[in-house]
Design an enzyme around this catalytic site. Sequence first.
Site, PDB file in Angstrom:
ATOM      1  N   ARG A  53     -12.641  -5.241  24.548  1.00  0.00           N
ATOM      2  CA  ARG A  53     -13.801  -6.337  23.842  1.00  0.00           C
ATOM      3  C   ARG A  53     -13.982  -7.079  24.604  1.00  0.00           C
ATOM      4  O   ARG A  53     -15.080  -8.740  24.089  1.00  0.00           O
ATOM      5  CB  ARG A  53     -14.037  -6.270  21.972  1.00  0.00           C
ATOM      6  CG  ARG A  53     -14.329  -5.461  21.870  1.00  0.00           C
ATOM      7  CD  ARG A  53     -15.627  -4.683  22.176  1.00  0.00           C
ATOM      8  NE  ARG A  53     -15.396  -3.139  21.103  1.00  0.00           N
ATOM      9  CZ  ARG A  53     -15.736  -1.949  21.906  1.00  0.00           C
ATOM     10  NH1 ARG A  53     -14.673  -1.587  22.739  1.00  0.00           N
ATOM     11  NH2 ARG A  53     -15.785  -0.664  21.087  1.00  0.00           N
ATOM     12  N   SER A 110     -19.792  -3.974  14.308  1.00  0.00           N
ATOM     13  CA  SER A 110     -18.288  -3.872  13.226  1.00  0.00           C
ATOM     14  C   SER A 110     -18.001  -5.826  14.075  1.00  0.00           C
ATOM     15  O   SER A 110     -18.779  -6.240  15.252  1.00  0.00           O
ATOM     16  CB  SER A 110     -16.976  -3.362  14.448  1.00  0.00           C
ATOM     17  OG  SER A 110     -17.706  -1.988  13.795  1.00  0.00           O
ATOM     18  N   GLU A 153     -14.951  -9.646  16.530  1.00  0.00           N
ATOM     19  CA  GLU A 153     -15.673  -9.027  18.063  1.00  0.00           C
ATOM     20  C   GLU A 153     -16.815 -10.272  18.158  1.00  0.00           C
ATOM     21  O   GLU A 153     -17.448 -10.106  19.443  1.00  0.00           O
ATOM     22  CB  GLU A 153     -16.088  -7.769  17.702  1.00  0.00           C
ATOM     23  CG  GLU A 153     -16.500  -7.052  19.053  1.00  0.00           C
ATOM     24  CD  GLU A 153     -16.754  -5.610  18.671  1.00  0.00           C
ATOM     25  OE1 GLU A 153     -15.724  -4.641  17.861  1.00  0.00           O
ATOM     26  OE2 GLU A 153     -17.289  -4.729  19.004  1.00  0.00           O
TER      27      GLU A 153
HETATM   28  C1  FAD Z   1     -25.567  -0.712  14.127  1.00  0.00           C
HETATM   29  C2  FAD Z   1     -24.832  -1.632  15.768  1.00  0.00           C
HETATM   30  C3  FAD Z   1     -23.647  -0.653  16.259  1.00  0.00           C
HETATM   31  C4  FAD Z   1     -22.744  -1.235  17.216  1.00  0.00           C
HETATM   32  N1  FAD Z   1     -22.295  -0.482  17.664  1.00  0.00           N
HETATM   33  C5  FAD Z   1     -21.475  -0.770  18.673  1.00  0.00           C
HETATM   34  C6  FAD Z   1     -20.437  -0.025  19.564  1.00  0.00           C
HETATM   35  O1  FAD Z   1     -20.443   1.057  18.849  1.00  0.00           O
HETATM   36  N2  FAD Z   1     -19.650  -0.502  21.038  1.00  0.00           N
HETATM   37  C7  FAD Z   1     -19.781  -1.355  21.263  1.00  0.00           C
HETATM   38  O2  FAD Z   1     -18.907  -2.155  21.735  1.00  0.00           O
HETATM   39  N3  FAD Z   1     -20.592  -2.658  20.254  1.00  0.00           N
HETATM   40  C8  FAD Z   1     -21.586  -1.809  19.238  1.00  0.00           C
HETATM   41  N4  FAD Z   1     -22.031  -3.065  18.698  1.00  0.00           N
HETATM   42  C9  FAD Z   1     -22.817  -4.666  19.154  1.00  0.00           C
HETATM   43  C10 FAD Z   1     -23.288  -4.518  20.341  1.00  0.00           C
HETATM   44  O3  FAD Z   1     -24.298  -3.603  20.984  1.00  0.00           O
HETATM   45  C11 FAD Z   1     -23.056  -4.643  21.652  1.00  0.00           C
HETATM   46  O4  FAD Z   1     -22.244  -5.926  22.073  1.00  0.00           O
HETATM   47  C12 FAD Z   1     -23.783  -4.806  22.914  1.00  0.00           C
HETATM   48  O5  FAD Z   1     -23.095  -5.135  24.061  1.00  0.00           O
HETATM   49  C13 FAD Z   1     -24.886  -6.753  22.800  1.00  0.00           C
HETATM   50  O6  FAD Z   1     -25.604  -6.485  23.547  1.00  0.00           O
HETATM   51  P1  FAD Z   1     -26.807  -7.048  23.485  1.00  0.00           P
HETATM   52  O7  FAD Z   1     -28.034  -7.353  25.077  1.00  0.00           O
HETATM   53  O8  FAD Z   1     -27.368  -7.113  22.402  1.00  0.00           O
HETATM   54  O9  FAD Z   1     -25.704  -8.399  23.486  1.00  0.00           O
HETATM   55  P2  FAD Z   1     -26.041  -9.649  22.947  1.00  0.00           P
HETATM   56  O10 FAD Z   1     -25.880  -9.758  21.326  1.00  0.00           O
HETATM   57  O11 FAD Z   1     -27.788 -11.281  23.364  1.00  0.00           O
HETATM   58  O12 FAD Z   1     -25.118 -11.254  23.638  1.00  0.00           O
HETATM   59  C14 FAD Z   1     -24.094 -10.856  23.474  1.00  0.00           C
HETATM   60  C15 FAD Z   1     -22.796 -11.896  24.460  1.00  0.00           C
HETATM   61  O13 FAD Z   1     -22.819 -11.657  25.226  1.00  0.00           O
HETATM   62  C16 FAD Z   1     -23.655 -13.095  26.297  1.00  0.00           C
HETATM   63  N5  FAD Z   1     -24.153 -11.918  27.216  1.00  0.00           N
HETATM   64  C17 FAD Z   1     -25.348 -11.593  27.125  1.00  0.00           C
HETATM   65  N6  FAD Z   1     -25.746 -11.099  28.571  1.00  0.00           N
HETATM   66  C18 FAD Z   1     -25.413 -11.627  29.958  1.00  0.00           C
HETATM   67  C19 FAD Z   1     -25.233 -11.618  30.891  1.00  0.00           C
HETATM   68  N7  FAD Z   1     -26.381 -11.045  31.609  1.00  0.00           N
HETATM   69  N8  FAD Z   1     -23.960 -12.116  31.711  1.00  0.00           N
HETATM   70  C20 FAD Z   1     -22.893 -12.409  30.817  1.00  0.00           C
HETATM   71  N9  FAD Z   1     -22.558 -12.396  29.790  1.00  0.00           N
HETATM   72  C21 FAD Z   1     -24.418 -12.099  28.443  1.00  0.00           C
HETATM   73  C22 FAD Z   1     -24.508 -12.979  25.283  1.00  0.00           C
HETATM   74  O14 FAD Z   1     -24.544 -14.878  25.636  1.00  0.00           O
HETATM   75  C23 FAD Z   1     -23.347 -13.650  24.224  1.00  0.00           C
HETATM   76  O15 FAD Z   1     -22.387 -14.202  24.088  1.00  0.00           O
HETATM   77  C24 FAD Z   1     -22.987  -3.077  17.735  1.00  0.00           C
HETATM   78  C25 FAD Z   1     -24.453  -3.651  17.171  1.00  0.00           C
HETATM   79  C26 FAD Z   1     -24.819  -2.938  15.926  1.00  0.00           C
HETATM   80  C27 FAD Z   1     -26.296  -3.850  15.275  1.00  0.00           C
END
Ligand code: FAD
Length: 303
Positions: free
Chosen positions: A178, A226, A296
Amino acid sequence: MTLRLDLLRNSLAETFGSARVGTNEPLAKHCNWRVGGPADLFVSVKNAHELIQTVRLAHKHGIPPTILGFGANVLVSDAGIRGLVILNRAQRISFQPNYLVEADSGTNLAVLAKQAAQLGVGGLEFLIGIPGTVGAAVAVNAGTRTRWISGLLESVRVLQNDGEVEWLSPKELSFSYRTSRLKQTGEVVIAAKLRGNPDEPANIERKMKKELQVRKNQPTGPSAGSVFKNPPNDFAGRLIEACGLKGFRIGGAQISEMHANFILNVGGAKAQDIKAIIGHAKSEVSKRLDITLEEEIRYLGQW
Ligand SMILES: Cc1cc2nc3c(=O)[nH]c(=O)nc-3n(C[C@H](O)[C@H](O)[C@H](O)COP(=O)(O)OP(=O)(O)OC[C@H]3O[C@@H](n4cnc5c(N)ncnc54)[C@H](O)[C@@H]3O)c2cc1C
């Protein structure tokens, strides 16, 4: 608004038209937890070129930008985010020979997995159940218990802090559980090349269905998945549950009864409520079980 922000707003308005430049944009509506105060400035970008342009403009005006994908892994403070927030909706996908897929960083992981399935590109099935964008998934090395996105990467197109854009190899990005170098440096993922493998579309569909089936046991409702990383050889959810914290509530935020590593916004939660629950869970697990939990999720904004 400070002079620097004003100048940046003018530059963004010149580039994209003033209608596309938001001020005091409420971030709760862009985050999965449905909490978080306003961003001083806010732009939604539609392609990789706009993303690069916007980040460069922000740096030129001395304002480091915050990138948001689906806001599925962040807790934005009630005070919001000072400076510029860029909502990344760059989502071009191109399928290349030998099961190579190039996706813009704002691409929805589920859309990517589904398109790959249709074209017989296997290996991306586990992405179907992870809510979020490719860029964030790369930055945080998203994955399941058995597979991480870093395992699919051929190379990542990164906008570095000096404004240069380069394709970097996974080795250069120091991936581990992660996390990656990108989480520390603030560099921006523009696109990624992922290597799939040949498979039958029907077979891939079956695998995706299985992935989604497993998630039926996850709590529904506004969350960030998580909250804590699993400590070595254990599960954060098990530890929190062992401390009797399932259902523990502060304000509108509650530790899920179903899965103790999820905190739900059960109605009207503030970011501060969620932060307080996180602090309580950490302190109870440390006091009772002598284990330090590490978040996380990422905290954004002023705390
Ligand atoms: C119901 C649920 C289930 C989930 N299950 C999982 C799972 O199984 N496995 C898992 O790993 N995660 C899981 N997650 C967490 C989440 O889905 C992941 O971390 C996903 O990658 C987040 O993507 P996002 O676009 O929403 O990121 P955001 O929340 O918008 O951003 C996350 C971070 O990344 C940075 N960021 C965003 N875009 C970029 C970019 N282009 N370049 C550099 N940095 C950037 C942001 O500034 C922030 O710090 C879950 C979340 C939920 C709500």
